[in-house]
Design a protein around this motif. Structure first.
Motif, PDB file in Angstrom:
ATOM      1  N   TYR A 125       0.837  -1.196   0.000  1.00 37.56           N
ATOM      2  CA  TYR A 125       0.000   0.000   0.000  1.00 37.56           C
ATOM      3  C   TYR A 125       0.877   1.252   0.000  1.00 37.56           C
ATOM      4  CZ  TYR A 125       0.934  -0.184   5.066  1.00 37.56           C
ATOM      5  OH  TYR A 125       1.537  -0.240   6.301  1.00 37.56           O
ATOM      6  N   HIS A 126       0.248   2.392  -0.233  1.00 39.08           N
ATOM      7  CA  HIS A 126       0.949   3.663  -0.256  1.00 39.08           C
ATOM      8  C   HIS A 126       0.655   4.424   1.032  1.00 39.08           C
ATOM      9  CE1 HIS A 126       1.650   7.938  -1.429  1.00 39.08           C
ATOM     10  NE2 HIS A 126       2.674   7.402  -2.037  1.00 39.08           N
ATOM     11  N   ASP A 127       1.696   4.971   1.655  1.00 37.75           N
ATOM     12  CA  ASP A 127       1.544   5.691   2.920  1.00 37.75           C
ATOM     13  C   ASP A 127       2.242   7.047   2.815  1.00 37.75           C
ATOM     14  OD1 ASP A 127       1.189   6.471   5.563  1.00 37.75           O
ATOM     15  OD2 ASP A 127       1.532   4.435   6.317  1.00 37.75           O
ATOM     16  N   ALA A 128       1.464   8.119   3.003  1.00 40.64           N
ATOM     17  CA  ALA A 128       2.023   9.471   2.882  1.00 40.64           C
ATOM     18  C   ALA A 128       2.937   9.823   4.050  1.00 40.64           C
ATOM     19  CB  ALA A 128       0.892  10.493   2.786  1.00 40.64           C
ATOM     20  N   ASP A 129       2.696   9.224   5.235  1.00 41.62           N
ATOM     21  CA  ASP A 129       3.503   9.505   6.423  1.00 41.62           C
ATOM     22  C   ASP A 129       3.418   8.267   7.305  1.00 41.62           C
ATOM     23  OD1 ASP A 129       4.772  10.405   8.657  1.00 41.62           O
ATOM     24  OD2 ASP A 129       3.460  12.118   9.018  1.00 41.62           O
ATOM     25  N   CYS A 130       4.451   7.410   7.247  1.00 36.70           N
ATOM     26  CA  CYS A 130       4.346   6.058   7.815  1.00 36.70           C
ATOM     27  C   CYS A 130       4.233   6.018   9.337  1.00 36.70           C
ATOM     28  CB  CYS A 130       5.516   5.196   7.355  1.00 36.70           C
ATOM     29  SG  CYS A 130       7.142   5.918   7.678  1.00 36.70           S
ATOM     30  N   ASP A 131       4.715   7.034  10.048  1.00 37.47           N
ATOM     31  CA  ASP A 131       4.580   6.994  11.508  1.00 37.47           C
ATOM     32  C   ASP A 131       3.549   7.990  12.035  1.00 37.47           C
ATOM     33  OD1 ASP A 131       5.895   9.387  11.179  1.00 37.47           O
ATOM     34  OD2 ASP A 131       7.721   8.797  12.249  1.00 37.47           O
ATOM     35  N   GLY A 132       2.979   8.822  11.131  1.00 33.23           N
ATOM     36  CA  GLY A 132       1.941   9.755  11.533  1.00 33.23           C
ATOM     37  C   GLY A 132       2.427  10.881  12.413  1.00 33.23           C
ATOM     38  N   ALA A 133       3.747  11.109  12.442  1.00 33.76           N
ATOM     39  CA  ALA A 133       4.304  12.126  13.338  1.00 33.76           C
ATOM     40  C   ALA A 133       4.107  13.534  12.814  1.00 33.76           C
ATOM     41  CB  ALA A 133       5.799  11.865  13.550  1.00 33.76           C
ATOM     42  N   GLY A 134       3.748  13.658  11.549  1.00 36.37           N
ATOM     43  CA  GLY A 134       3.528  14.976  10.981  1.00 36.37           C
ATOM     44  C   GLY A 134       4.736  15.562  10.296  1.00 36.37           C
ATOM     45  N   VAL A 135       5.935  15.038  10.594  1.00 33.13           N
ATOM     46  CA  VAL A 135       7.151  15.459   9.900  1.00 33.13           C
ATOM     47  C   VAL A 135       7.424  14.412   8.828  1.00 33.13           C
ATOM     48  CG1 VAL A 135       9.598  16.016  10.108  1.00 33.13           C
ATOM     49  CG2 VAL A 135       8.033  16.503  12.001  1.00 33.13           C
ATOM     50  N   ASP A 159       0.047   6.899   8.365  1.00 33.61           N
ATOM     51  CA  ASP A 159       0.255   5.770   9.277  1.00 33.61           C
ATOM     52  C   ASP A 159      -0.866   4.744   9.102  1.00 33.61           C
ATOM     53  OD1 ASP A 159       1.308   4.136  11.223  1.00 33.61           O
ATOM     54  OD2 ASP A 159       0.454   5.277  12.890  1.00 33.61           O
ATOM     55  N   LEU A 160      -0.987   4.209   7.906  1.00 36.51           N
ATOM     56  CA  LEU A 160      -2.130   3.370   7.558  1.00 36.51           C
ATOM     57  C   LEU A 160      -2.225   2.093   8.387  1.00 36.51           C
ATOM     58  CD1 LEU A 160      -2.223   5.402   5.216  1.00 36.51           C
ATOM     59  CD2 LEU A 160      -2.841   3.504   3.693  1.00 36.51           C
ATOM     60  N   ASP A 161      -1.104   1.592   8.917  1.00 31.94           N
ATOM     61  CA  ASP A 161      -1.195   0.390   9.744  1.00 31.94           C
ATOM     62  C   ASP A 161      -1.378   0.724  11.221  1.00 31.94           C
ATOM     63  OD1 ASP A 161       1.325   1.280  10.409  1.00 31.94           O
ATOM     64  OD2 ASP A 161       2.370  -0.557   9.830  1.00 31.94           O
ATOM     65  N   GLY A 162      -1.364   2.021  11.566  1.00 26.36           N
ATOM     66  CA  GLY A 162      -1.713   2.464  12.912  1.00 26.36           C
ATOM     67  C   GLY A 162      -0.744   2.087  14.000  1.00 26.36           C
ATOM     68  N   ASP A 163       0.518   1.780  13.656  1.00 28.93           N
ATOM     69  CA  ASP A 163       1.463   1.378  14.702  1.00 28.93           C
ATOM     70  C   ASP A 163       2.336   2.512  15.200  1.00 28.93           C
ATOM     71  OD1 ASP A 163       3.150   1.738  12.572  1.00 28.93           O
ATOM     72  OD2 ASP A 163       4.051  -0.263  12.637  1.00 28.93           O
ATOM     73  N   GLY A 164       2.201   3.711  14.599  1.00 31.92           N
ATOM     74  CA  GLY A 164       3.001   4.851  15.028  1.00 31.92           C
ATOM     75  C   GLY A 164       4.470   4.723  14.689  1.00 31.92           C
ATOM     76  N   LYS A 165       4.819   3.758  13.816  1.00 34.94           N
ATOM     77  CA  LYS A 165       6.214   3.523  13.448  1.00 34.94           C
ATOM     78  C   LYS A 165       6.308   3.304  11.936  1.00 34.94           C
ATOM     79  CE  LYS A 165       7.128   1.026  17.784  1.00 34.94           C
ATOM     80  NZ  LYS A 165       7.579  -0.272  18.356  1.00 34.94           N
ATOM     81  N   CYS A 166       7.523   3.337  11.445  1.00 34.66           N
ATOM     82  CA  CYS A 166       7.791   2.985  10.045  1.00 34.66           C
ATOM     83  C   CYS A 166       8.419   1.593  10.026  1.00 34.66           C
ATOM     84  CB  CYS A 166       8.705   4.013   9.395  1.00 34.66           C
ATOM     85  SG  CYS A 166       7.963   5.659   9.263  1.00 34.66           S
ATOM     86  N   THR A 167       7.624   0.607  10.391  1.00 34.53           N
ATOM     87  CA  THR A 167       8.103  -0.762  10.521  1.00 34.53           C
ATOM     88  C   THR A 167       7.374  -1.655   9.523  1.00 34.53           C
ATOM     89  OG1 THR A 167       8.449  -0.389  12.884  1.00 34.53           O
ATOM     90  CG2 THR A 167       8.461  -2.665  12.128  1.00 34.53           C
ATOM     91  N   TYR A 168       8.129  -2.333   8.672  1.00 39.05           N
ATOM     92  CA  TYR A 168       7.524  -3.159   7.633  1.00 39.05           C
ATOM     93  C   TYR A 168       8.609  -3.988   6.960  1.00 39.05           C
ATOM     94  CZ  TYR A 168       8.368   1.683   6.174  1.00 39.05           C
ATOM     95  OH  TYR A 168       8.868   2.941   6.040  1.00 39.05           O
ATOM     96  N   HIS A 169       8.237  -4.760   5.936  1.00 42.31           N
ATOM     97  CA  HIS A 169       9.220  -5.557   5.192  1.00 42.31           C
ATOM     98  C   HIS A 169      10.131  -4.679   4.337  1.00 42.31           C
ATOM     99  CE1 HIS A 169       7.206  -9.237   6.264  1.00 42.31           C
ATOM    100  NE2 HIS A 169       6.110  -8.925   5.611  1.00 42.31           N
ATOM    101  N   ALA A 170       9.510  -3.761   3.578  1.00 40.25           N
ATOM    102  CA  ALA A 170      10.264  -2.978   2.591  1.00 40.25           C
ATOM    103  C   ALA A 170       9.491  -1.717   2.246  1.00 40.25           C
ATOM    104  CB  ALA A 170      10.514  -3.809   1.328  1.00 40.25           C
ATOM    105  N   CYS A 171      10.214  -0.732   1.704  1.00 40.50           N
ATOM    106  CA  CYS A 171       9.569   0.509   1.300  1.00 40.50           C
ATOM    107  C   CYS A 171      10.281   1.106   0.095  1.00 40.50           C
ATOM    108  CB  CYS A 171       9.525   1.509   2.446  1.00 40.50           C
ATOM    109  SG  CYS A 171      11.157   2.035   3.004  1.00 40.50           S
TER     110      CYS A 171
END
Length: 366
Positions: free
Chosen positions: A251-261, A281-293
């Motif tokens: 999926y596409h995520d404009a800001d993966c941790d939702g921190a605003g920066v 932060d589409l997965d709602g974990d507050g982090k940029c954690t995943y397999h690949a980006c």
């Protein structure tokens, strides 16, 4: 998040029965049928710019799903290919020392100015080889001799074609290469921290097509071959893909941790289900954690690119490294075995012959 857990009967005594062919002989025959059928239809398609390999043994498992991109031609006129982000080559060797021409998989780059012994080592030692006088293209399928656990063993390899043309009317095509520096990257274990990203994209096609993943690092090799279908649309209008049978998503995520920066909008491979209504932060974990980006600025968010260098987490020893991933279009109802045909844009009776022969051969040889 970010860690993938792999998931007769005799009715007469009058005649002596004909000995049944061995399982191995049947498998070889069926692969020969598939290869012949493939060659009969290949002349009607554009020259392939890329092959994706499958069928390698565990020792050479990093080759499975690896894309080999055309680099040019050798002195004989045969095309040669280089693996994306790896020093592995696929080329035709006229005579390594024994006078027998062959297609080879080699860790050494061929010398395009030489007529024989193209890797210059004075021997016929390769990762894999298959004797063939056909210099126009490597076989679509066949029994190769492959170095596995230090021993040469027969392996039935399949080379899926990628061509430089498409007949999809809803397709979008693009090619771009860019290197960019990221800022504010995450550095916790298992999170995105490579700092640089280089992408090379080719033939971004149908935005609704199902996609087959290939080319991952060995640590994520269980992801290779997964087929992702469009199951929803994100708030920004980009497609959300889910793998068939397992909880893996693209999926596409404009800001993966939702921190605003915002560090960079990106395409993401993740095992957490994304929200179709969240704007970041589409997965709602507050982090940029995943397999690949993959940074989406050069490629857009209408569909992930057909081939590109992603940043992938490949275990504690390797960390985040650039990996050349491919996302090949397949038809919506395709099974894994049907990708052999769909990726080469083949259809009709020959496609049935190829698919049935290869699948049956793989079962017999297993």
């Amino acid at each position: 998040s970010g860690i993938h857990q792999p998931s007769t009967k005799c009715t007469s005594s009058c005649f002596a029965p004909t000995p049944a062919p061995s399982t191995r002989a049947m498998a070889k025959l069926l692969v020969a049928v598939a290869a012949t059928a493939a060659s009969m239809v290949s002349a009607t398609h554009a020259d392939p710019w890329m092959y994706t390999l499958s069928g390698a043994c565990d020792t050479q498992g990093d080759l499975n799903g690896m894309p080999f991109v055309k680099q040019g031609s050798t002195l004989s006129g045969a095309p040669y290919y280089k693996a994306l982000r790896a020093e592995k080559y696929l080329y035709h060797e006229p005579d390594c020392q024994d006078g027998a021409p062959r297609w080879v998989l080699d860790a050494k780059m061929p010398d395009v100015h030489k007529a024989r012994d193209l890797d210059g080592d004075g021997s016929c030692d390769y990762i894999g080889q298959l004797q063939s006088q056909n210099t126009s293209h490597p076989p679509a399928a066949g029994e190769w001799t492959m170095l596995c656990d230090g021993v040469s063993k027969p392996r039935y390899l399949i080379l899926l074609e990628g061509t430089s043309t498409t007949t999809t009317t809803t397709a979008k095509a693009s090619t771009s290469t860019t290197t960019s520096r990221k800022v504010g990257v995450d550095t916790a274990p298992g999170e995105f921290d490579d700092g640089y990203s280089t992408q090379t994209t080719n033939n971004t096609k149908n935005t609704k097509a199902s996609l087959m993943l290939g080319g991952t690092c060995a640590y994520k090799r269980t992801l290779n071959g997964l087929i992702f279908d469009v199951v929803s649309t994100a708030a920004d209008g980009s497609p959300i893909y889910k793998a068939r049978g397992v909880d893996e998503y693209i999926y596409h995520d404009a800001d993966c941790d939702g921190a605003g920066v915002v560090t960079a909008a990106r395409w993401v491979f993740d095992n957490s289900k994304p929200s179709s209504t969240a704007t970041n932060d589409l997965d709602g974990d507050g982090k940029c954690t995943y397999h690949a980006c993959l940074d989406s600025a050069p490629v857009g968010h209408s569909r992930p690119p057909a081939s590109a260098e992603w940043s992938m987490y490949c275990g504690e020893a390797s960390g985040w490294i650039p990996v050349g991933l491919t996302l090949q279009e397949v038809s919506g109802g395709a099974k894994a075995t049907q990708v052999i045909i769909n990726s080469a844009n083949r259809n009709g009776i020959m496609a049935v012959v190829i698919a049935v022969s290869l699948v049956t051969a793989q079962v017999l040889f297993a």
